[in-house]
Design a protein around this motif. Sequence first.
Motif, short mmCIF file in Angstrom:
data_model
loop_
_atom_site.label_atom_id
_atom_site.label_comp_id
_atom_site.label_asym_id
_atom_site.label_seq_id
_atom_site.Cartn_x
_atom_site.Cartn_y
_atom_site.Cartn_z
N TYR A 179 -7.26 62.01 52.18
CA TYR A 179 -8.53 61.37 51.90
C TYR A 179 -8.53 59.87 52.17
O TYR A 179 -9.51 59.19 51.91
N THR A 180 -7.42 59.36 52.68
CA THR A 180 -7.35 57.99 53.17
C THR A 180 -6.60 58.00 54.50
O THR A 180 -5.45 58.44 54.57
N LEU A 181 -7.28 57.54 55.55
CA LEU A 181 -6.70 57.47 56.89
C LEU A 181 -6.81 56.03 57.38
O LEU A 181 -7.41 55.19 56.73
N GLY A 182 -6.24 55.76 58.55
CA GLY A 182 -6.35 54.44 59.13
C GLY A 182 -6.46 54.50 60.64
O GLY A 182 -5.71 55.24 61.29
N VAL A 183 -7.40 53.76 61.20
CA VAL A 183 -7.46 53.54 62.65
C VAL A 183 -6.91 52.15 62.88
O VAL A 183 -7.48 51.15 62.41
N VAL A 236 -13.94 61.04 53.01
CA VAL A 236 -12.65 60.51 53.46
C VAL A 236 -12.83 59.04 53.87
O VAL A 236 -13.76 58.71 54.62
N ALA A 237 -11.95 58.17 53.37
CA ALA A 237 -11.99 56.75 53.75
C ALA A 237 -11.17 56.54 55.02
O ALA A 237 -10.04 57.04 55.13
N VAL A 238 -11.73 55.84 55.98
CA VAL A 238 -11.05 55.51 57.23
C VAL A 238 -10.86 53.99 57.26
O VAL A 238 -11.78 53.24 57.57
N MET A 239 -9.66 53.55 56.91
CA MET A 239 -9.36 52.13 56.83
C MET A 239 -9.25 51.51 58.22
O MET A 239 -8.62 52.05 59.12
N VAL A 240 -9.91 50.36 58.40
CA VAL A 240 -9.77 49.52 59.58
C VAL A 240 -9.24 48.17 59.11
O VAL A 240 -9.86 47.54 58.25
N ALA A 245 -2.06 58.44 58.75
CA ALA A 245 -2.26 58.81 57.36
C ALA A 245 -1.06 58.30 56.58
O ALA A 245 -0.03 57.94 57.17
N PRO A 246 -1.14 58.24 55.26
CA PRO A 246 0.05 57.87 54.49
C PRO A 246 1.16 58.89 54.68
O PRO A 246 0.90 60.09 54.84
N ALA A 247 2.41 58.44 54.68
CA ALA A 247 3.55 59.36 54.77
C ALA A 247 3.47 60.37 53.62
O ALA A 247 3.12 60.03 52.49
N GLY A 248 3.81 61.61 53.93
CA GLY A 248 3.76 62.66 52.93
C GLY A 248 2.48 63.46 52.94
O GLY A 248 2.36 64.44 52.18
N THR A 249 1.52 63.06 53.76
CA THR A 249 0.30 63.86 53.89
C THR A 249 0.67 65.25 54.40
O THR A 249 1.45 65.38 55.36
#
Length: 326
Positions: free
Chosen positions: A90-94, A34-38, A259-263
């Motif tokens: 599989y793509t999140l963001g802090v 899982v990618a955690v975008m900063v 997370a992106p909308a629709g997760t």
Amino acid sequence: MILSRRTMLAGTAALGALGARGAAAQGAWPSRPVAVMVPFAPGGSTDFVARLLSQELSTALGQQFVVDNRAGASGTVGMTFLARARPDGYTLGVVPNGTFAMAPAMFERLPYDNENAFAPVGMLATNAMFLCVAPDSPHRTLADLLAASRAAPGRLSFASAGSGVANHLGPELLQEMAGVNWLHVSYRSGAAGVQAVIAKETTLSFVDSVTAIPFLRDRTLRALGFSGAERSPQMPDVPTIAEQGFPGYRASTDFGLFAPAGTPAPIIERLGAEMRRIMLSPATKARLEPLAIDPVGGTVAEFGPYAAAERAKWGDLIRRRNIKPE
């Protein structure tokens, strides 16, 4: 065409099987990294919190959660990436409030819908900032700094990590309350702003506690105030800005998980439960306490009203002071 009972039953069974396979696939999350975008360069409090969380999620969920730094445009480059990602968990963001609540008011148009493009998971943690100057600065107190500012409007400068982020708007709020005028100098990261203060390229910077405390302890920086509502337990001799003549002043960096909308809701729920368990664990508290970061571990239901209040507070300040992107 009239379907036979046998055909209808077969179709129902097939749909049930598809549903079961979908539920099983969803229940298998995560089955790959899982990618955690900063939305900032490595270093600083957002990156620190993201890496701590990612490490613990990797252990808890059996897959690698890998930090992906995507800096630029006050964090909106990273948010654009997150908004366009597949909503599959599989793509999140802090993301700090400087990006999700402050920066959007700076731009007339964004390549994403800030209020609807993301699924909030919850609040991770919060920390305030130290107003820092060089150790040999002639400004020994906040009162000294403000007196010098009034004597030479626009001559003193402050460093930030970009227009519209917390360590830009924190000083803007203080300038408004104190009736002074500083020159804003934007850098690519908070760490670069610290080096600018040390090198005396700028007069001061509001530095997040993760970055500031080591510099303050080895006396590479000196703090004139703390932007939290109460003094930092790690630096109790540093008075808050509020207690130095500005009651009600508070500016903090607050970190949210998105997370992106629709997760899918089951993924959001599982992720939220794991996030809260991790952030409120004694081990996490012990790691965050020396850096004056307070874990929150909030829920989705709590996050929406908070984000709306932050957008209103800082959006109003941006409009009053006519702050524009640089």
